[in-house]
Design an enzyme around this catalytic site. Structure first.
Site, PDB file in Angstrom:
ATOM      1  N   HIS A  46      34.267  40.241  46.791  1.00  0.00           N
ATOM      2  CA  HIS A  46      33.065  39.472  46.478  1.00  0.00           C
ATOM      3  C   HIS A  46      31.908  40.355  46.036  1.00  0.00           C
ATOM      4  O   HIS A  46      31.722  41.472  46.542  1.00  0.00           O
ATOM      5  CB  HIS A  46      32.646  38.638  47.690  1.00  0.00           C
ATOM      6  CG  HIS A  46      33.731  37.751  48.181  1.00  0.00           C
ATOM      7  ND1 HIS A  46      34.530  38.087  49.256  1.00  0.00           N
ATOM      8  CD2 HIS A  46      34.180  36.548  47.733  1.00  0.00           C
ATOM      9  CE1 HIS A  46      35.425  37.120  49.459  1.00  0.00           C
ATOM     10  NE2 HIS A  46      35.227  36.186  48.543  1.00  0.00           N
ATOM     11  N   SER A  93      35.602  30.932  47.716  1.00  0.00           N
ATOM     12  CA  SER A  93      34.687  31.752  48.511  1.00  0.00           C
ATOM     13  C   SER A  93      33.543  32.340  47.702  1.00  0.00           C
ATOM     14  O   SER A  93      32.503  32.706  48.268  1.00  0.00           O
ATOM     15  CB  SER A  93      35.459  32.891  49.188  1.00  0.00           C
ATOM     16  OG  SER A  93      36.105  33.710  48.228  1.00  0.00           O
ATOM     17  N   ASP A 107      32.209  43.326  49.318  1.00  0.00           N
ATOM     18  CA  ASP A 107      33.441  43.589  50.050  1.00  0.00           C
ATOM     19  C   ASP A 107      34.587  43.725  49.056  1.00  0.00           C
ATOM     20  O   ASP A 107      34.366  43.909  47.858  1.00  0.00           O
ATOM     21  CB  ASP A 107      33.699  42.527  51.129  1.00  0.00           C
ATOM     22  CG  ASP A 107      33.942  41.126  50.560  1.00  0.00           C
ATOM     23  OD1 ASP A 107      34.162  40.990  49.336  1.00  0.00           O
ATOM     24  OD2 ASP A 107      33.909  40.152  51.338  1.00  0.00           O
TER      25      ASP A 107
END
Length: 366
Positions: free
Chosen positions: A328, A36, A325
């Site tokens: 990340h 991600s 977040d």
């Protein structure tokens, strides 16, 4: 605040200068594999819980588009593309990746994947790294249909590649709550196993024709807001995950050096494998950040619990937060990482940075 803005202006000026130099060189395709941290939207096209397809993700992306990037705006691959003077690579799953867009490269990454196929399998579909490489083979065949075998081989050989794996295997496999993995492996044995499996992945990428492959370290896993919320009593980084990161990154750098020695060429470049603890994590104010502990978007302690949604706490200025977040980086933190990758010393990029790669490859057919 003035310091934050001035450092951001300086970064933009550096990237513009580097871009002007790189534009004089031949265009270079860019390929991305991993999780991600570098997914640009592939998970949008699958049934999975690991996705970034709703606001406030993308709040600082042009047009405030929600693109599937796990950040507030541009991610690391976008910023690398900008630095080398190329348009961003599209997700491989995107229906828009056709025709001449294929010449730019492709992003094969998928949020939630690890080196091991079993990592985070319970969150639904991801494009495992083995499938990402199969997709790359399919991509090459699609490209051959447009420009032929020889030109495809040349484009792939001269391309720049980014691979980001390993963080999920440690944070969301070995150290995931109630995971059976620690009962099966000691940490050193698990890292040995990860590195042995990673070696197979990297050798496969080389076999598929890639000759400039940047392989990132995990970063300071124990300092992510999610880990602070789960493990920290006093705001300090998790020592267990920090130990795991250091052990993994050290062995990863040794693996890359071994592979290069075996091949006889600097194919694999360690990106932030030696500088495990990113500078701005431990000295955020020096880089214009207010905090490296509290995520911009989230809830609970350090905004580190659950997912970022439109009902989460949301900071007003994303440039002041290292983390977007629970896991990340913010776009601005990503831009500092890319600056280190483009022009950093061997503490950050070993054996060479992106600027050096571009200069060496400008007149060299690999």
């Amino acid at each position: 605040m003035a310091s934050s803005k001035s450092s951001l202006v300086l970064l933009v000026m550096c990237l513009i200068l580097l871009t002007s130099v790189f534009l004089e060189a031949e265009s270079k395709a860019f390929f991305v594999f991993g999780d991600s941290m570098v997914d640009s939207g592939n998970n949008n096209y699958m049934a999975t819980l690991i996705r970034a397809d709703k606001p406030p993700y993308g709040i600082d992306y042009p047009g405030q588009l929600v693109t599937g990037r796990f950040t507030n705006g541009y991610n690391i691959p976008d910023l690398i593309s900008q630095a080398i003077g190329e348009e961003p690579t599209l997700p491989y799953m995107s229906p828009n990746l056709t025709g001449e867009k294929l010449l730019v490269g492709a992003n094969f990454a998928s949020g939630g994947v690890g080196i091991l196929d079993e990592t985070l399998f319970f969150f639904g579909n991801q494009i495992k790294i083995t499938m990402q490489m199969q997709n790359f083979e399919e991509y090459q065949q699609r490209l051959k249909d447009i420009i032929g075998h020889e030109e495809t081989e040349r484009l792939v050989n001269k391309a720049l590649t980014l691979v980001t794996l390993g963080a999920n295997d440690l944070a969301n496999n070995y150290y995931f709550p109630y995971s059976p993995t620690p009962w099966m492996f000691s940490l050193p044995d698990f890292v040995d196993y990860l590195i042995s499996q990673y070696s197979k992945v990297l050798k496969r990428l080389y076999h598929l024709g890639l000759r400039r492959v940047m392989v990132t370290g995990t970063g300071p896993l124990g300092c992510a807001p999610a880990e602070l919320a789960l493990r920290s009593q006093d705001g300090k980084c998790s020592p267990e995950l920090q130990t795991a990161s250091t052990l993994f990154n050290t062995q990863l750098q040794a693996l890359l050096e071994s592979l290069n020695c075996e091949i006889g060429s600097d194919v694999f470049i360690g990106a932030l494998t030696r500088q495990t603890n990113l500078d701005f994590i431990f000295n955020p104010k020096k880089y214009g950040f207010v905090t490296s502990k509290i995520a911009c978007c989230g809830q609970g302690p350090y905004n580190g619990q659950g997912q970022c949604t439109n009902t989460s706490n949301l900071c007003s200025n994303r440039d002041l937060h290292v983390f977007w977040d629970a896991f990340h980086l913010s776009e601005r933190a990503c831009s500092i990482v890319v600056q280190q990758m483009v022009s950093g010393s061997t503490d950050y990029m070993s054996p060479m940075n992106i600027s050096t790669i571009m200069v060496l490859d400008a007149d060299d057919v690999l």
